[in-house]
Scaffold this motif. Structure first.
Motif, PDB file in Angstrom:
ATOM      1  N   ARG A 128       0.845  -1.194   0.000  1.00 23.16           N
ATOM      2  CA  ARG A 128       0.000   0.000   0.000  1.00 23.16           C
ATOM      3  C   ARG A 128       0.883   1.248   0.000  1.00 23.16           C
ATOM      4  O   ARG A 128       2.007   1.225   0.515  1.00 23.16           O
ATOM      5  CB  ARG A 128      -0.908   0.025   1.232  1.00 23.16           C
ATOM      6  CG  ARG A 128      -1.800  -1.189   1.391  1.00 23.16           C
ATOM      7  CD  ARG A 128      -2.617  -1.097   2.672  1.00 23.16           C
ATOM      8  NE  ARG A 128      -3.622  -0.034   2.596  1.00 23.16           N
ATOM      9  CZ  ARG A 128      -4.346   0.371   3.638  1.00 23.16           C
ATOM     10  NH1 ARG A 128      -4.142  -0.174   4.833  1.00 23.16           N
ATOM     11  NH2 ARG A 128      -5.236   1.326   3.490  1.00 23.16           N
ATOM     12  N   LEU A 129       0.354   2.320  -0.552  1.00 28.71           N
ATOM     13  CA  LEU A 129       1.038   3.603  -0.501  1.00 28.71           C
ATOM     14  C   LEU A 129       0.399   4.471   0.577  1.00 28.71           C
ATOM     15  O   LEU A 129      -0.692   4.170   1.085  1.00 28.71           O
ATOM     16  CB  LEU A 129       0.956   4.310  -1.856  1.00 28.71           C
ATOM     17  CG  LEU A 129       1.572   3.577  -3.054  1.00 28.71           C
ATOM     18  CD1 LEU A 129       1.441   4.430  -4.310  1.00 28.71           C
ATOM     19  CD2 LEU A 129       3.026   3.215  -2.796  1.00 28.71           C
ATOM     20  N   ALA A 130       1.075   5.553   0.906  1.00 33.24           N
ATOM     21  CA  ALA A 130       0.532   6.485   1.892  1.00 33.24           C
ATOM     22  C   ALA A 130      -0.665   7.227   1.306  1.00 33.24           C
ATOM     23  O   ALA A 130      -0.685   7.565   0.110  1.00 33.24           O
ATOM     24  CB  ALA A 130       1.610   7.480   2.311  1.00 33.24           C
ATOM     25  N   ASN A 131      -1.652   7.460   2.138  1.00 34.50           N
ATOM     26  CA  ASN A 131      -2.813   8.217   1.687  1.00 34.50           C
ATOM     27  C   ASN A 131      -2.377   9.609   1.221  1.00 34.50           C
ATOM     28  O   ASN A 131      -1.605  10.298   1.891  1.00 34.50           O
ATOM     29  CB  ASN A 131      -3.822   8.354   2.828  1.00 34.50           C
ATOM     30  CG  ASN A 131      -5.054   9.132   2.415  1.00 34.50           C
ATOM     31  OD1 ASN A 131      -5.760   8.739   1.494  1.00 34.50           O
ATOM     32  ND2 ASN A 131      -5.305  10.252   3.087  1.00 34.50           N
ATOM     33  N   GLY A 132      -2.857  10.007   0.052  1.00 33.47           N
ATOM     34  CA  GLY A 132      -2.521  11.321  -0.486  1.00 33.47           C
ATOM     35  C   GLY A 132      -1.243  11.367  -1.302  1.00 33.47           C
ATOM     36  O   GLY A 132      -0.883  12.427  -1.834  1.00 33.47           O
TER      37      GLY A 132
END
Length: 329
Positions: free
Chosen positions: A200-204
């Motif tokens: 997963r990537l960081a939100n935003g």
């Protein structure tokens, strides 16, 4: 007065045919007809027993010949795994998995032989494992069609833990153990057990950002059950792509004036190289473009702020599903 009656003399039997019934004129033709019908047997006079086709007993392979067969089958299985090792979309995955299944069926056909007696049981397990692997690959082709599996990393994990590969690993160990006094090499190309990735990537986090020198803003709320990547697209080119975690929101600013088509994809396990989620993927497009304008007003400017929520909806601008190959990368 009684009339005279001619006394009949016994017929002379010397002119009757003698010998075997088969010598009767026409008997040969009858025999041929009966034989052609499959009715000619020892119980029917005038018949001879039909010829019985004999089949040579199968030849048991020598250990070296059997090892060569195993080597050929192993090459075929390796080729099957290679087919889906780089699949980057559900469509590619579906086709490659179906072809991989066919390759494994061919590998099993190559091993339709009589093995050395000491490995007969293991050989049968090998054939059963290959047939199961072909079924496993076909099932995962169906899962790619339904977009449960979307790209290579999750496909490899799924296949590596499937019943077929698990049973074939046991066959590999049995061959190498030397049961019966001879060891064989097979299964070097089998997939190692792999867990499903959960990247997963960081939100935003922005994945790409082009020509962002304007004043527009867009707030995105992710109401879906999975993470998403949202794209603002102009003339077929992705201008902005942003990662939005499930249940989260983010705002992208400095958007130039203009009309943008809004796309998003959601799913599990984002592969940054393939630019896709590798399972449970969806590809959506909003029906109405989003517009951004900036106008001067007394004492400053007035610019557009858009708000979008990702979720199933019956609203006018509800997103519709698009084919993965039509989704801008």
């Amino acid at each position: 007065m009684r009339g005279a009656v001619d006394e009949q003399q016994p017929a002379d039997r010397s002119d009757r045919p003698t010998g075997n019934r088969a010598d009767v004129p026409g008997a040969t033709g009858v025999r041929r007809a009966l034989t052609a019908l499959g009715l000619c047997g020892v119980a029917i006079a005038g018949c001879t027993s039909p010829e019985v086709a004999t089949t040579a007993a199968p030849i048991t392979l020598s250990p070296s010949a059997y090892q060569n067969k195993l080597r050929s089958a192993n090459i075929a299985v390796a080729a099957a795994f290679d087919r889906f090792a780089t699949a980057g979309s559900p469509q590619d995955a579906r086709a490659e998995l179906a072809q991989a299944s066919a390759v494994v069926v061919e590998a099993a056909r190559l091993l339709d032989v009589d093995p050395p007696a000491e490995v007969l049981t293991v050989h049968r397990d090998l054939l059963a494992g290959l047939r199961q692997l072909a079924v496993d690959l076909s099932q995962r082709s169906d899962q790619a069609a339904s977009m449960e599996l979307c790209a290579a990393p999750s496909i490899i994990a799924s296949v590596s833990n499937a019943p077929g590969v698990n049973s074939l690993r046991a066959v590999r160990e049995a061959f190498s153990s030397g049961r019966g006094g001879v060891s064989y090499q097979w299964g070097e190309s089998l997939l190692a057990p792999t867990q499903f990735p959960e990247r997963r990537l960081a939100n935003g986090q922005l994945l790409n950002s082009l020509r962002r020198t304007g004043n527009g803003q867009i707030r995105i709320d992710n109401g879906t059950e999975h993470d998403a990547v949202v794209k603002l697209v102009q003339d077929g080119e992705s201008i902005v792509s942003v990662y939005v975690g499930k249940g989260s929101n983010t705002t992208v600013d400095n958007i130039n004036d203009g009309s943008y088509q809004l796309y998003y994809t959601s799913g599990i396990d984002w592969d940054d190289q393939l630019k896709t989620f590798t399972r449970s993927c969806l590809f959506k497009r909003f029906g109405t473009p989003v517009e951004f304008t900036t106008v001067p007003i007394k004492g400053g400017i007035k610019y557009t702020t858009q708000a979008v929520r990702l979720q199933s909806s019956t609203r006018e601008n509800a997103p519709t599903t698009v084919p993965a190959q039509s989704f801008p990368r």
